[in-house]
Design a protein around this motif. Structure first.
Motif, short mmCIF file in Angstrom:
data_model
loop_
_atom_site.label_atom_id
_atom_site.label_comp_id
_atom_site.label_asym_id
_atom_site.label_seq_id
_atom_site.Cartn_x
_atom_site.Cartn_y
_atom_site.Cartn_z
N GLY A 5 0.78 -0.88 -0.21
CA GLY A 5 -0.37 -0.06 0.25
C GLY A 5 0.71 1.36 -0.38
N ASN A 6 2.00 1.02 -0.63
CA ASN A 6 3.31 2.57 -0.40
C ASN A 6 3.31 2.93 -1.38
OD1 ASN A 6 3.43 1.87 2.41
ND2 ASN A 6 5.40 1.18 2.20
N ALA A 7 3.65 4.41 -1.91
CA ALA A 7 3.18 4.94 -2.89
C ALA A 7 5.05 4.58 -3.64
CB ALA A 7 3.27 6.55 -2.93
N ILE A 8 5.32 4.87 -5.05
CA ILE A 8 6.43 4.99 -5.52
C ILE A 8 7.15 5.50 -5.21
CG2 ILE A 8 7.32 4.03 -7.65
CD1 ILE A 8 6.21 1.12 -6.26
N ASP B 189 1.37 12.85 -17.29
CA ASP B 189 0.03 11.89 -18.89
C ASP B 189 0.72 11.55 -19.80
OD1 ASP B 189 -1.55 14.58 -17.00
OD2 ASP B 189 -1.59 15.58 -19.28
N ILE B 190 1.96 11.55 -19.71
CA ILE B 190 2.04 10.42 -20.41
C ILE B 190 2.25 8.70 -20.71
CG2 ILE B 190 3.84 9.71 -21.94
CD1 ILE B 190 5.28 12.10 -22.24
N LEU C 240 -0.50 4.81 -9.85
CA LEU C 240 -0.22 6.17 -10.76
C LEU C 240 -0.83 7.63 -10.08
CD1 LEU C 240 1.34 4.71 -14.02
CD2 LEU C 240 2.75 4.84 -11.40
N VAL C 241 -1.98 7.94 -10.39
CA VAL C 241 -2.73 8.93 -10.09
C VAL C 241 -2.31 9.17 -8.76
CG1 VAL C 241 -5.17 9.38 -10.13
CG2 VAL C 241 -4.02 8.33 -12.22
N LEU D 298 2.55 -1.39 -13.52
CA LEU D 298 2.45 -1.51 -12.50
C LEU D 298 1.71 -2.11 -11.74
CD1 LEU D 298 4.78 -0.77 -9.96
CD2 LEU D 298 3.01 1.66 -9.97
N GLY D 299 -0.15 -2.51 -12.45
CA GLY D 299 -1.08 -3.04 -11.68
C GLY D 299 -0.63 -4.85 -11.70
N LYS D 300 -0.03 -4.59 -12.17
CA LYS D 300 0.08 -6.58 -11.98
C LYS D 300 0.46 -6.83 -10.66
CE LYS D 300 0.89 -8.12 -16.64
NZ LYS D 300 1.81 -8.74 -18.02
#
Length: 404
Positions: free
Chosen positions: A123-126, A242-243, A234-235, A199-201
């Motif tokens: 649950g941590n941000a990258i 945006d890219i 990522l959001v 990343l969603g994987k």
């Protein structure tokens, strides 16, 4: 205030701003964080790194008596560190020279991606900064010699696929972006998009992600959610362009509108998402997966050409072929002398005339003394007449032939 101190003076509560030396030498995928675990300090000292920068405005200062360099000279010192870190040749260099660097980058990058995925699962941000360092190192390797890291990353095992796929697609995106003539900022963004596109994987069930057999309809629906999940992550991070967001969400879209998640088509798909689609598919089909062995690189290019009309943007796909070659590094080819050779490196003169290593006679069915031939030279008397499969000729050591 920034201070440069000996790693022997590190203590809990300090804010680590930077470890001196290349990121490849230290045991973390990020370099800026507060020291809260004694084990982290132990790992830094055991890595052999002698000095580090701390930020006393964000954490504890050195204890009394410890020597430290203050920020009076920080600009000059950081510039020296940058030269020491990035002063290595930025290309071009030979394939053999870059393979050594690329092997080290792949090894360290795998650990970094594993750590990133673990952070996501917790649950941590990258950290965008840490990811940026990784992209920079990969991009520099591609600039020195495009074929080295891209080809090595293809040799991932089935177990490493999820992690090394991100590294490979990053390198492929960088190479393709340069081939398309994009500016350096766009090249970096393309690399970042490639690194984080899957990343969603990290949120997919492991038993589904690594299933050795065919997925059920329900399992496929789960896997198809990874672009949306990655985009959401990522959001939430609020630090990505945006890219990067677009490629993460739309790298499975197809020109004919049959892709997912939004069934976009044609001009509705951005240039970078079109690039992501080509790079993602190439690495996927050339890699060993839990449920199938990877295809030969040249065979993969041929297959992708068959799909290109409805699947890929034609301009992007043609640029991709120019970036890796019709016969990519590691391809097995038949020469006009009826000898087999493995492709070592692309030629700037012709996509059909790479540098190859000849090693097998099909007439006598025996290995011969290896010979390196640059097919693009005017003196070359041979040419490639076909691509071949290692299985057809019983070749067991093909990868060793071009990596050594």
């Amino acid at each position: 205030m920034l201070k440069k101190i000996s790693t022997s003076d590190l203590r809990l509560g300090m804010y680590l701003h930077e470890l001196c030396g290349s990121w490849m030498e230290h045991p973390f995928w990020r370099s800026k964080f507060t020291l809260t675990d004694p084990e982290d300090i132990k790992r830094i000292r055991e890595s052999g790194i002698a000095e580090a920068w701390i930020d006393t405005d964000k954490g504890l200062d050195v204890l009394g008596g410890a020597k430290a360099e203050t920020e009076e000279s920080v600009t000059d010192l950081l510039m020296e560190a940058e030269i020491a870190q990035h002063g290595k040749p930025i290309g071009p260099v030979s394939m053999s020279e870059e393979l050594r660097r690329a092997a080290m980058i792949c090894s360290t990058a795998r650990k970094a991606i594993v750590s990133m995925f673990q952070e996501v699962r917790m649950g941590n941000a990258i950290s965008a900064e840490a990811a940026g360092e990784l992209v920079e190192e990969i991009s520099s390797s591609v600039l020195r010699n495009p074929g080295a890291l891209i080809s090595l990353a293809r040799l991932k095992t089935a177990d490493d696929y999820t992690y090394m796929h991100s590294v490979a697609v990053c390198a492929l995106m960088v190479s393709l972006a340069r081939q398309l003539g994009l500016d350096e900022n766009e090249v970096r963004e393309a690399g970042m998009a490639g690194l984080l596109h899957d990343l969603g994987k990290a949120l997919m069930p492991m038993d589904v992600l690594n299933k050795p057999g065919k997925l059920t309809d329900d399992e496929f629906r789960i896997i198809k959610s990874h672009p949306v999940e990655g985009h959401r992550l990522l959001v939430e991070g609020k630090t990505y362009s945006d890219i990067v967001l677009d490629v993460c969400l739309h790298h499975h879209e197809k020109i004919d509108g049959s892709g997912y998640p939004d069934r976009l088509g044609g001009d509705s798909i951005s240039l970078f998402a079109k690039m992501g689609a080509v790079c993602d598919v190439y690495d996927a089909i050339t890699s060993n997966r839990p449920y199938k062995a990877g295809w030969d690189p040249a065979e993969s290019i041929r297959k992708m050409a068959e799909w290109s009309t409805g699947h890929f943007d034609e301009r992007v796909f043609q640029a991709f072929i120019k970036s890796i070659g019709i016969y990519p590094v590691g391809s097995l080819v038949m020469l006009s002398s009826s000898r087999l050779a493995v492709v070592l490196e692309q030629s700037e003169k012709s996509l059909l005339a790479p540098r190859v290593k000849v090693f097998f006679s099909t007439k006598s069915q025996t290995y011969i003394v290896p010979e390196v031939i640059d097919l693009s030279r005017p003196s070359a008397t041979e040419k490639i007449i076909s691509h071949e499969t290692a299985a057809k000729w019983g070749i067991k050591n093909l990868d060793e032939l071009w990596t050594t």
